[in-house]
Write a protein that holds these residues in place. Structure first.
Motif, PDB file in Angstrom:
ATOM      1  N   GLU A   1      -5.460 -90.095  63.984  1.00 35.05           N
ATOM      2  CA  GLU A   1      -4.247 -89.702  65.202  1.00 35.05           C
ATOM      3  C   GLU A   1      -5.198 -89.315  66.378  1.00 35.05           C
TER       4      GLU A   1
ATOM      5  N   SER B   1      -4.669 -91.554  69.711  1.00 33.61           N
ATOM      6  CA  SER B   1      -4.169 -90.723  71.044  1.00 33.61           C
ATOM      7  C   SER B   1      -5.043 -90.910  72.199  1.00 33.61           C
TER       8      SER B   1
ATOM      9  N   GLU C   1      -4.972 -94.275  74.039  1.00 37.17           N
ATOM     10  CA  GLU C   1      -3.806 -94.602  74.575  1.00 37.17           C
ATOM     11  C   GLU C   1      -4.090 -94.362  76.292  1.00 37.17           C
TER      12      GLU C   1
ATOM     13  N   THR D   1     -10.038 -83.269  69.908  1.00 44.19           N
ATOM     14  CA  THR D   1      -8.416 -83.644  70.020  1.00 44.19           C
ATOM     15  C   THR D   1      -7.928 -83.304  68.653  1.00 44.19           C
TER      16      THR D   1
END
Length: 207
Positions: free
Chosen positions: A19, A23, A26, A41
Motif C-alpha cells: 500500500e 501510495s 500516485e 510511509t
C-alpha cells in the motif's frame, strides 16, 4: 497458534508495504522511489522490508503478480465450469474481466502511469495469452486460419479494448464494456461505405 499469529503479522506488514508503494507511485515514478520512503510511509523499518523482499522491484513484482492472478481468474470465469465453451452463446453477464479491473481500478490506474506502464501491459498480455493457449483448444478442421495468428489477433483485440478503457479513465461502466465486447465478438460486417477525399474535405470546410 504462534505460527498463525506470525503468518498474520507477515501478511499485515507485506500489505502495508504494498500500500505504501502504491501510495508513493500516485505522486512520483517508481524509479524515483526509495526503500526508505516505502518503509517510512508504511511505518515499518528497513529490516522488516528486507525480511520480505530483496528489493523494491520484488515488492512491485508481488503487487503485479497478485493482480494478474485475479485477472486470470476473471478471464477464466465464463468457461471455468464447462467442458465446451460456446463463444457464439457468450452472454455479457458471463464476462467478468471488466468487473475485476474496475474493482481494482485504483491499482490499475497507478500502474498505468509513468515507468511501470510497459511492465503491467506486458504482464497482463502475456498472462492472458498463456492461459488462452493452455485452456482453450479450437477445432482446427473448421477453418484454414493459422492458430497462432488467430490467437494474436483475438488477444490484441481484447487487451487493446481493456487498455483503452483503463487509459481513458474508465469512461464506461463495466456492464457497458461487457456488452460491447460481446457485440464486437459477434460483429461480422460485410460492407462499409467509403467517403471520397474531396467529399470529406468539403464536409470539413462546411463545419
Amino acid at each position: 497458534m504462534a505460527q498463525k499469529e506470525n503468518d498474520r503479522r507477515v501478511a499485515r506488514s507485506k500489505a502495508a508495504l504494498k500500500e505504501a508503494l502504491l501510495s508513493l507511485m500516485e505522486r512520483k515514478s517508481f524509479s524515483a522511489i526509495s526503500i526508505t520512503e516505502i518503509v517510512e510511509t508504511a511505518n515499518y523499518n528497513r529490516g522488516t522490508f528486507y525480511s520480505h523482499f530483496e528489493n523494491k522491484d520484488a515488492l512491485l513484482a508481488e503487487v503485479i503478480s497478485e493482480l494478474i492472478d485475479e485477472l486470470i481468474a476473471s478471464f477464466r470465469e465464463p468457461y471455468e465450469h464447462v467442458e465446451i465453451f460456446r463463444v457464439d452463446e457468450l452472454g455479457a453477464q458471463s464476462v467478468t474481466i471488466f468487473e475485476h479491473i474496475f474493482a481494482r481500478r485504483e491499482v490499475y490506474s497507478t500502474l498505468f502511469r509513468g515507468d511501470t506502464l510497459p511492465i503491467i501491459k506486458e504482464k497482463m498480455f502475456s498472462a492472458i495469452r498463456r492461459i488462452s493457449a493452455e485452456d482453450l483448444v479450437y477445432p482446427e478442421a473448421d477453418t484454414t486460419i493459422n492458430p497462432e495468428l488467430r490467437m494474436v489477433y483475438s488477444l490484441h483485440a481484447l487487451m487493446g479494448l481493456v487498455f483503452h478503457w483503463i487509459e481513458g479513465g474508465f469512461a464506461y461502466t463495466p456492464a457497458y464494456m461487457q456488452d460491447q465486447l460481446v457485440q464486437l465478438i459477434h460483429w461480422r460486417p460485410t460492407a462499409a461505405k467509403t467517403v471520397r477525399r474531396g467529399e470529406a474535405e468539403r464536409k470539413g470546410k462546411g463545419k
